[in-house]
Structure formats: C-alpha cells, structure tokens
Design an enzyme around this catalytic site. Structure first.
Site, short mmCIF file in Angstrom:
data_model
loop_
_atom_site.label_atom_id
_atom_site.label_comp_id
_atom_site.label_asym_id
_atom_site.label_seq_id
_atom_site.Cartn_x
_atom_site.Cartn_y
_atom_site.Cartn_z
N ASP A 147 -7.18 -0.42 -0.95
CA ASP A 147 -6.22 -0.72 -2.01
C ASP A 147 -5.99 -2.22 -2.16
OD1 ASP A 147 -4.87 -1.03 0.41
OD2 ASP A 147 -3.53 0.67 0.11
N GLU A 169 1.38 7.45 -2.83
CA GLU A 169 2.76 7.77 -2.45
C GLU A 169 3.00 9.28 -2.57
OE1 GLU A 169 4.14 5.39 -1.05
OE2 GLU A 169 4.49 3.60 -2.25
N ASN A 181 6.57 7.09 4.68
CA ASN A 181 6.74 8.23 3.77
C ASN A 181 5.47 9.09 3.70
OD1 ASN A 181 4.98 6.65 2.31
ND2 ASN A 181 6.33 6.32 0.56
N HIS A 221 2.38 7.97 3.04
CA HIS A 221 1.31 7.53 2.15
C HIS A 221 0.07 7.14 2.94
CE1 HIS A 221 2.79 3.01 1.94
NE2 HIS A 221 1.96 3.18 2.94
P1 PGA Z 1 1.41 -0.71 8.64
O1 PGA Z 1 1.20 -0.06 7.20
O2 PGA Z 1 0.09 -0.58 9.34
O3 PGA Z 1 1.76 -2.14 8.36
O4 PGA Z 1 2.49 0.07 9.31
C1 PGA Z 1 0.61 1.18 7.11
C2 PGA Z 1 0.65 1.69 5.69
O5 PGA Z 1 1.65 1.43 4.98
O6 PGA Z 1 -0.29 2.39 5.28
#
Ligand code: PGA
Length: 239
Positions: A66, A141, A134, A136
């Site tokens: 992404d 999302e 959450n 994702h």
């Molecule tokens: P993080 O993010 O590795 O910084 O916890 C993970 C994500 O949001 O997919």
C-alpha cells in the site's frame, strides 16, 4: 494456519529463514512486502543474511501492499521511502524490480494495472503482512469486501490516530491510501503475518479464533491454505 510464538528477535529470525529457503529454491521469487513498525526486525535480519551471502535478491521482484494518497516517493513518510530506507537499500534487489502502489495516480486503471503486474510476474510467492488494531491487512479496513483487488480507501480515524506518531500532527496524516485488496493478498501462494506487542493481542485472538468476517479483515486468512503467523509472547497472550 500455523502459529509461532517467541520473542520479537526470535520471530524475526524464524520468519527470515522462510525467505532464505524460498530465495535459494526460487531466485526469481516475487515478494509482497509490508511497512510499519512490525517488520523492521525482520528487515534487519534479511539485510544481515543477504550481506552474509545466505541468499540473493538479485533476481527478485517486490510488490508492496500500500501507499498513502498524496505522498510521492521522496516524502519521508511515504511507504516507497520507508521501503528504500529500511530494506531495499540494504539488500541486493534491483530498485527497478520494486513496486509500490502510486500515491499520486489513484485512477481505477492504475489500480487494476497493479494487480495485472503482479499476475504477469507470476503471482506473489510470500506476502508479508502486519495487522492493524482493527484487523486491517494492508489498508483494507473493516468492512472491505473479501473480493476486493487493488483500490483506493479512506482511512479510518483509528488508523490515522495509530499512524499519527510518524507525522508532526494528526492533520498531516493522509486521509486516503491505495492498497492491494483482500483478494490480491489471498492470491499469494504463501502468507506470513507478524504481530508484536500487547495492543495486538485482542485482534490476534479474533483473527485466529474468531469467525471469518469482513468486520475483521485478517480473519479471511483462516481460509488460505498456507499462512504462518509469527507472534511475540505479548501479541499471543490472549490465545
Ligand atoms: P505496525 O502497523 O506494524 O506499525 O503496528 C501494522 C499495520 O497497521 O498494518
């Protein structure tokens, strides 16, 4: 799903061995990479193993999950910049074999071309994933259809809050992103999901032990035939 639980250092080493094996068996492997704090230990380990000659990325191709809308690759919070700084600079991959969705061209045609490019390359051999609080994966999302391909999304408030730590203020966090879809991720031959820290424990429990539902995007992984989940003790503490 296979679940491995250990210290953050050890899970980075264990996951890295999957890459050593793959790249030695298939030097032209197609790799799906992720950004965020979680893969940093793995990326450092991969760079070390690459420097030691344990495997080479010279013939690999990389597709990232992404990118933020509105940030070009030179912005220090863009995911292109993150990948260059945290992995690509430190391994022998050809930069022209690395792809990140465009944060500037958000047209449906360009999004579709990203999926086509992955397919034309032969499909992703290992897709690496982090997970949001959450649920994702990528920036898919809760509520994202399981059939989705690469598309533009509006980020939830909780995701923007979680990522605000990297920006001067919440107002600077982009409101949209372009992400591989759930189907794009599920098309990968193998998937590695990593999670570290206590804040991830509830969503990890839902992902692994809860129902498969679009309300918890990562729960779709229960339907994939080859998923490895690497957790530190804290992220695994509610299983
Ligand atoms: P993080 O993010 O590795 O910084 O916890 C993970 C994500 O949001 O997919």
């Amino acid at each position: 799903m296979k679940v491995f639980v250990n210290t953050p250092e050890k899970i980075a080493e264990m996951a890295a061995q999957r890459y050593v094996k793959l790249l030695n068996e298939k030097p032209t492997a197609i790799l799906g990479h992720a950004t965020g704090s979680t893969p940093l230990g793995l990326y450092a380990e991969l760079a070390k193993l690459n420097a030691e000659g344990k495997m080479s990325y010279a013939k690999c191709t990389s597709f990232n999950l992404d990118e933020y809308v509105g940030l070009d690759g030179t912005h220090d919070q863009s995911y292109r910049y993150f990948m260059n700084e945290n992995l690509f600079k430190h391994i022998d991959i050809r930069l022209d074999h690395t792809f990140v969705p465009s944060g500037l061209d958000t047209s449906a045609e360009t999004a579709a071309a990203y999926d086509k490019a992955i397919e034309a390359a032969g499909g992703i051999d290992i897709q690496l994933l982090g997970i949001g609080n959450n649920g994702h994966i990528g920036f898919n999302e809760p509520g994202t259809p399981f059939g989705s391909l690469t598309h533009m999304v509006e980020l939830t408030e909780s995701t923007r809050q979680a990522n605000a730590r990297f920006f001067e203020s919440i107002d600077e966090v982009p409101t949209h992103a372009v992400t591989m879809g759930i189907k794009t991720v599920m098309n990968a031959k193998s998937i590695i999901l990593m999670a570290i820290g206590k804040s991830k424990a509830p969503i990890i429990k839902e992902t692994i032990q809860g129902p498969v539902t679009e309300a918890v995007p990562a729960s779709v992984l229960q339907l994939h035939p080859d998923v490895e989940i690497y957790l530190d003790y804290e992220a695994a503490s509610l299983l």
